[in-house]
Write an enzyme that holds these catalytic residues in place. Structure first.
Site, PDB file in Angstrom:
ATOM      1  N   HIS A 199      78.729  81.739 -12.371  1.00 49.57           N
ATOM      2  CA  HIS A 199      79.800  82.677 -11.655  1.00 49.57           C
ATOM      3  C   HIS A 199      79.633  84.091 -11.202  1.00 49.57           C
ATOM      4  O   HIS A 199      79.992  84.376 -10.019  1.00 49.57           O
ATOM      5  CB  HIS A 199      81.074  82.791 -12.893  1.00 49.57           C
ATOM      6  CG  HIS A 199      82.240  83.560 -12.476  1.00 49.57           C
ATOM      7  ND1 HIS A 199      83.407  82.781 -12.270  1.00 49.57           N
ATOM      8  CD2 HIS A 199      82.463  84.816 -12.406  1.00 49.57           C
ATOM      9  CE1 HIS A 199      84.413  83.819 -11.996  1.00 49.57           C
ATOM     10  NE2 HIS A 199      83.872  84.875 -12.275  1.00 49.57           N
ATOM     11  N   GLU A 200      78.840  84.850 -11.862  1.00 48.51           N
ATOM     12  CA  GLU A 200      78.689  86.177 -11.452  1.00 48.51           C
ATOM     13  C   GLU A 200      77.780  86.156 -10.283  1.00 48.51           C
ATOM     14  O   GLU A 200      77.782  86.965  -9.217  1.00 48.51           O
ATOM     15  CB  GLU A 200      78.008  87.013 -12.575  1.00 48.51           C
ATOM     16  CG  GLU A 200      79.148  87.335 -13.863  1.00 48.51           C
ATOM     17  CD  GLU A 200      80.394  87.643 -13.541  1.00 48.51           C
ATOM     18  OE1 GLU A 200      80.452  88.549 -12.458  1.00 48.51           O
ATOM     19  OE2 GLU A 200      81.454  87.368 -14.361  1.00 48.51           O
ATOM     20  N   HIS A 202      79.824  86.047  -7.102  1.00 47.58           N
ATOM     21  CA  HIS A 202      80.202  87.396  -6.804  1.00 47.58           C
ATOM     22  C   HIS A 202      79.178  88.018  -5.975  1.00 47.58           C
ATOM     23  O   HIS A 202      79.330  88.732  -4.918  1.00 47.58           O
ATOM     24  CB  HIS A 202      80.693  88.158  -7.887  1.00 47.58           C
ATOM     25  CG  HIS A 202      81.871  87.660  -8.438  1.00 47.58           C
ATOM     26  ND1 HIS A 202      82.908  87.744  -7.704  1.00 47.58           N
ATOM     27  CD2 HIS A 202      82.174  87.360  -9.799  1.00 47.58           C
ATOM     28  CE1 HIS A 202      84.086  87.318  -8.581  1.00 47.58           C
ATOM     29  NE2 HIS A 202      83.475  87.325  -9.858  1.00 47.58           N
ATOM     30  N   HIS A 249      78.101  86.724  -2.577  1.00 43.09           N
ATOM     31  CA  HIS A 249      79.326  86.951  -1.647  1.00 43.09           C
ATOM     32  C   HIS A 249      78.963  88.250  -0.832  1.00 43.09           C
ATOM     33  O   HIS A 249      79.289  88.670   0.144  1.00 43.09           O
ATOM     34  CB  HIS A 249      80.698  86.760  -2.378  1.00 43.09           C
ATOM     35  CG  HIS A 249      81.852  86.631  -1.324  1.00 43.09           C
ATOM     36  ND1 HIS A 249      83.035  86.487  -1.924  1.00 43.09           N
ATOM     37  CD2 HIS A 249      81.937  86.751   0.019  1.00 43.09           C
ATOM     38  CE1 HIS A 249      83.886  86.385  -0.663  1.00 43.09           C
ATOM     39  NE2 HIS A 249      83.228  86.707   0.188  1.00 43.09           N
TER      40      HIS A 249
HETATM   41 ZN    ZN Z   1      84.778  86.749 -11.634  1.00 50.14          ZN
END
Ligand code: ZN
Length: 598
Positions: A390-391, A394, A397
């Site tokens: 998940h991280e 980020h 991105h």
């Molecule tokens: Zn998040």
């Protein structure tokens, strides 16, 4: 489990290197002093800002330079302070940053209204005279789109002077709920008497002992019930303020105002609610299955958080976690994979281990010109590996946004902020379903996905629907009382949980527990983000390379265009039901697979 009591024991490769931002405290102080001086000088810009193309351009450039310095200082200060939250030095740094931001906020407050005064013809002429202004075209456009909604200088000053008082509802609610309310004591699973709080309430509800769950539920709401009038009058005055301000600023509604800030439209909001409503049958199925698996005659609201499978106790070392995440994300192509691999293995993006005083949870940070910084509190579980995926989403991105845009257009907005991370989380889950040899672990993954959709898609959409009803009532001149709010909330819970769930009367009070209602029309973004992510994963998995490029182009957008337009680059149109339907269909197919595997 790996257990470090001192950061010095952690290998260099598994902790952040903040010297890459500032080599020491002195370097930070130098930049801080320089920024403070630039802010002081910036004040003189107000006098000639819109008197010609040259001062206009120079002011925009200076503001950008200051913002850039502020970002770098802020990232350093917050990372430093998060590594040891008890450390005084970190708190002092954060306090200094707060002051510097405030100073710049004051010094630059003239810009927004001044930019609105430049008419189109003048702006066109200035763009010709000073081609450098094109670099700020989006900055200028983002300010000028508020033209219709900005009042006279005098009125704006008046409103600005009342900001503190106007933003008090949420603060009062949180002081009241967190500092003043007490919920009494209950017996935990071992029979020990413990103090119930709003925070340990959820873990109690996730426990396996039904008596404890029921007791926690009833005890918590007994307190809320006593203060319903206060909560109602707080929420009513917050919403009244929003509704009034929307009218004053000539928006069609408070919803229109909120979506205008995000550069999206109310259409997206309504599309979400309508589409989810058309698929509520699938979440009813989920609850029916839950009731059967828990072996209880009727599912109550204190049973819905209980996990269907116990955690699989799979164990991952950090190296294994990195390998698994990289494997799962290979599907995103060479550039993505090799950049992330470098980040996780050679460039030390991640501060891996929990240590005394370190901030809990997980996040990804960093700014233009620095590497991403991921904070983990890795305890070697499957959940932690999923968090790393998940991280990483980020961070990647940010990597693509920062490396493909000018700094003033590099930061993607909150509206799309959870898309790339959730894409990775779902890709990782699908990868585990394909590769794990443990039935137990697969069930855990399926259960996690089901819970992700329940909490992020269905629950947040229910909140969104509640918020809209409340705002509409206030804009129609109604005062929201405890009875009105309770009745509306209860009806929605009944609708979102379906005919097989026993809807306990206490749940009508749940709206009092939700601080997000004091950030108007915010929660639906969780639901639109997971829908976009789910739809993107489907396209990645079915269309392969031709689509991956499109997805990467979305990651590269940063803030160079509106969230709506950048999602369109990835083929995601949130105004259409299809995107939401992709997520709902995914939920249904996971549910089917879960039923088959159990
Ligand atoms: Zn998040």
């Amino acid at each position: 489990m790996t257990n470090y009591t001192d950061r010095k024991q952690i290998p260099q490769s598994e902790k952040w290197d903040l010297t890459a931002i500032y080599k020491d405290q002195q370097a930070f102080d130098q930049d801080y002093a320089k920024t403070a001086e630039l802010i002081e000088q910036f004040k003189s810009r107000e006098a000639d800002f819109i008197t010609g193309s040259a001062p206009f351009y120079a002011t925009l450039k200076d503001a950008q330079q200051i913002e850039s310095l502020l970002n770098r200082l802020e990232v350093y200060a917050s990372l430093f302070s998060d590594l040891d939250t008890g450390n005084n030095e970190g708190q002092i740094l954060m306090g200094r940053m707060f002051k510097l931001y405030n100073d710049f906020g004051e010094a630059s407050s003239f810009m927004q209204t001044a930019m609105l005064k430049v008419d189109d013809l003048t702006l066109q002429a200035w763009n010709k005279e000073e081609p450098g202004l094109l670099d700020y075209a989006r900055t200028i456009e983002k300010a000028r789109r508020f033209r219709e909604h900005t009042l006279t200088d005098e009125s704006e000053k008046l409103i600005a002077s009342m900001q503190n008082a106007m933003h008090s509802h949420s603060r009062i609610r949180s002081v009241f709920a967190n500092a003043d309310l007490s919920f009494g004591k209950i017996r935990d699973e071992s029979g020990k008497l413990v103090t119930l709080t709003d925070t340990n309430y959820v873990p109690f509800l996730m426990g396996s002992n039904r008596n404890v769950r029921r007791n926690a539920f009833r005890t918590l709401y007994r307190t809320y019930d006593q203060f319903g009038n206060t909560f109602a009058s707080l929420l009513n005055s917050y919403i009244s303020e929003k509704v009034t301000m929307a009218q004053v600023r000539k928006y069609g509604s408070s919803l229109e105002e909120s979506t205008f800030y995000d550069e999206v439209t109310p259409e997206i909001y309504h599309n979400l609610i309508k589409t989810v409503n058309a698929h509520l049958g699938s979440i009813y199925d989920y609850y029916t299955m839950k009731q059967k698996l828990l072996g209880i005659p009727k599912l109550h609201l204190y049973d819905v958080y209980t996990p269907l499978v116990s955690s699989s106790h799979s164990h991952y070392t950090y190296d294994e976690a990195v390998r698994e995440v990289l494997d799962a994300l290979k599907i995103l192509g060479k550039e993505y994979h090799s950049t992330l691999k470098q980040g996780l293995t050679e460039k030390h993006w991640v501060d891996v281990w929990p240590t005394p005083g370190k901030r809990g949870g997980a996040y990804s940070s960093g700014c233009y010109g620095t590497e991403p910084y991921i904070l983990l509190n890795f305890t070697e579980t499957l959940d932690d590996v999923s968090t790393l995926a998940h991280e990483s989403g980020h961070s990647m991105h940010s990597y693509f946004s920062h490396t493909n845009n000018k700094e003033q257009e590099a930061y993607y907005t909150i509206f799309v902020a959870e898309v790339a991370s959730t894409v990775n989380e779902i890709l990782f889950a699908h990868y585990k379903l394909r590769t794990s040899s443990s039935k137990e672990e697969k069930l855990e993954v399926l259960n996690q996905l089901l819970e992700l959709y329940r909490g992020t898609l269905f629950r947040q959409t229910m909140f969104a629907e509640f918020e809209e009803i409340a705002h509409e009532k206030v804009s129609n001149g109604m005062t929201l009382t405890k009875d009105i709010l309770n009745a509306d909330y209860y009806a929605l819970v009944k609708k979102y949980f379906g005919p097989d769930v026993y809807v306990d009367k206490q749940i009508a009070l749940e709206w009092m527990r939700i601080p997000h209602f004091y950030r108007f029309f915010y929660v639906y973004k969780y639901a639109t983000c997971i829908s976009a992510a789910s739809s993107i994963v489907k396209k990645i998995e079915t269309q392969g390379d031709s689509y991956i490029n499109q997805y990467l182009n979305f990651l590269k957008c940063g803030d160079s265009r509106s969230p709506l337009d950048s999602l369109l680059v990835a083929g995601i149109d949130l105004r259409k039901p299809e995107v939401i339907e992709d997520a709902l269909n995914d939920f249904e197919s996971i549910l089917k697979e879960f039923k088959k595997s159990i």
